[in-house]
Motif scaffolding. Structure first.
Motif, PDB file in Angstrom:
ATOM      1  N   CYS A 234       0.845  -1.196   0.000  1.00  0.00           N
ATOM      2  CA  CYS A 234       0.000   0.000   0.000  1.00  0.00           C
ATOM      3  C   CYS A 234       0.883   1.250   0.000  1.00  0.00           C
ATOM      4  CB  CYS A 234      -0.916   0.013   1.216  1.00  0.00           C
ATOM      5  SG  CYS A 234      -1.954  -1.459   1.377  1.00  0.00           S
ATOM      6  N   GLY A 235       0.410   2.309  -0.634  1.00  0.00           N
ATOM      7  CA  GLY A 235       1.232   3.503  -0.784  1.00  0.00           C
ATOM      8  C   GLY A 235       0.882   4.646   0.135  1.00  0.00           C
ATOM      9  N   GLY A 236      -0.003   4.424   1.104  1.00  0.00           N
ATOM     10  CA  GLY A 236      -0.390   5.499   2.010  1.00  0.00           C
ATOM     11  C   GLY A 236       0.659   5.801   3.059  1.00  0.00           C
ATOM     12  N   ALA A 237       0.451   6.872   3.809  1.00  0.00           N
ATOM     13  CA  ALA A 237       1.392   7.297   4.841  1.00  0.00           C
ATOM     14  C   ALA A 237       1.504   6.250   5.942  1.00  0.00           C
ATOM     15  CB  ALA A 237       0.942   8.631   5.436  1.00  0.00           C
ATOM     16  N   PHE A 238       2.728   6.041   6.429  1.00  0.00           N
ATOM     17  CA  PHE A 238       2.978   5.138   7.553  1.00  0.00           C
ATOM     18  C   PHE A 238       3.695   5.929   8.641  1.00  0.00           C
ATOM     19  CE2 PHE A 238       5.821   2.395   9.985  1.00  0.00           C
ATOM     20  CZ  PHE A 238       4.933   1.441  10.445  1.00  0.00           C
ATOM     21  N   ILE A 239       3.193   5.803   9.878  1.00  0.00           N
ATOM     22  CA  ILE A 239       3.783   6.490  11.030  1.00  0.00           C
ATOM     23  C   ILE A 239       3.848   5.519  12.191  1.00  0.00           C
ATOM     24  CG2 ILE A 239       3.521   8.361  12.725  1.00  0.00           C
ATOM     25  CD1 ILE A 239       1.823   9.829  10.634  1.00  0.00           C
ATOM     26  N   ASP A 240       4.979   5.462  12.862  1.00  0.00           N
ATOM     27  CA  ASP A 240       5.144   4.696  14.096  1.00  0.00           C
ATOM     28  C   ASP A 240       5.406   5.696  15.213  1.00  0.00           C
ATOM     29  OD1 ASP A 240       5.922   3.169  16.254  1.00  0.00           O
ATOM     30  OD2 ASP A 240       7.507   2.079  15.197  1.00  0.00           O
ATOM     31  N   ILE A 241       4.394   5.971  16.039  1.00  0.00           N
ATOM     32  CA  ILE A 241       4.561   7.026  17.041  1.00  0.00           C
ATOM     33  C   ILE A 241       5.494   6.610  18.180  1.00  0.00           C
ATOM     34  CG2 ILE A 241       2.341   8.111  16.545  1.00  0.00           C
ATOM     35  CD1 ILE A 241       1.388   6.916  19.297  1.00  0.00           C
TER      36      ILE A 241
END
Length: 240
Positions: free
Chosen positions: A209-216
């Motif tokens: 998938c090409g959406g934003a990825f964030i690991d807080i």
């Protein structure tokens, strides 16, 4: 699919300076808890029932969300002793029926994934599990997941694979119940549960998938999360 399990029991050790008195998924981002962004995102895709797997300072989560939130039903699976991500899943999955697939998401990561695309990939492969993956160029931070040509996962840990696990999974609850796990000690999803299921022949598919990825849990990601999740910011969900 109407039910999602959210693994929301994280201690938030790396975020203590920013959120010293909260469980990690309740870290504030753009004016509301990160977990609220998560839940609203999946409600927007049709999820109407959430099982929040909670542990550390779980009262902060249950007092905020209660048993109904923005039209969705909220239930809780409470860890009174740490069970690890795998044990937390097993505890929460006991509340699921066998006859419908469910969604599993990490409560401390954000990944723009179109649920219908993930479910379609799972159906195409008659999969027990379907992982949402993202492309990366940082092997020092991410462990790759190897994919065959048709989108079947061939290895869960591949240092040279260009896609990594995004922490969003479509799964069949009965796939977990077909295997007995020893829960006397904490279990890791990545190191204990998934490798065993794959070795037993369960079918794993993957969707890049090409959406934003964030690991807080990573302070740099946490500080940029507001720019991605602030009201009015458009997100784009791409799949391949």
């Amino acid at each position: 699919m109407t039910t999602a399990i959210v693994l929301a029991g994280g201690l938030g050790t790396r975020l203590r300076s920013a959120v010293p008195d909260l469980p990690k998924p309740m870290a504030p981002v753009a004016g509301k808890p990160f977990l609220e962004h998560q839940i609203d995102f999946w409600i927007g895709q049709g999820v109407r029932h959430f099982i929040l797997s909670v542990g550390y300072k779980h009262e902060a989560i249950s007092s905020h969300f209660g048993t109904r939130f923005h039209g969705a039903t909220i239930d809780y699976a409470v860890e009174h002793t740490p069970k690890g991500t795998g044990g937390a899943l097993l505890l929460a999955a006991a509340q699921l029926p066998d006859d419908a697939p469910a969604l599993l998401v990490n409560g401390d990561t954000w990944f723009d994934v179109r649920l219908e695309d993930l479910a379609a990939r799972a159906r195409r492969h008659d999969a027990d599990w379907c992982f949402a993956l993202f492309r990366h160029d940082d092997p020092a931070r991410y462990m790759g997941v190897a994919l065959g040509r048709e989108g079947r996962i061939t290895a869960l840990k591949s240092p040279t694979a260009p896609q990594a696990n995004g922490g969003v999974y479509w799964f069949r609850p009965q796939a977990l119940r077909r295997v007995a796990f020893d829960t006397a000690a904490p279990l890791s999803l990545e190191n204990d549960v998934f490798p065993r299921l794959l070795s037993l022949g369960q079918r794993f598919a993957g969707l890049v998938c090409g959406g934003a990825f964030i690991d807080i849990g990573v302070p740099a990601d946490y500080h940029r999360a507001a720019s991605v999740l602030a009201p009015g910011v458009e997100t784009h969900v791409l799949a391949g």
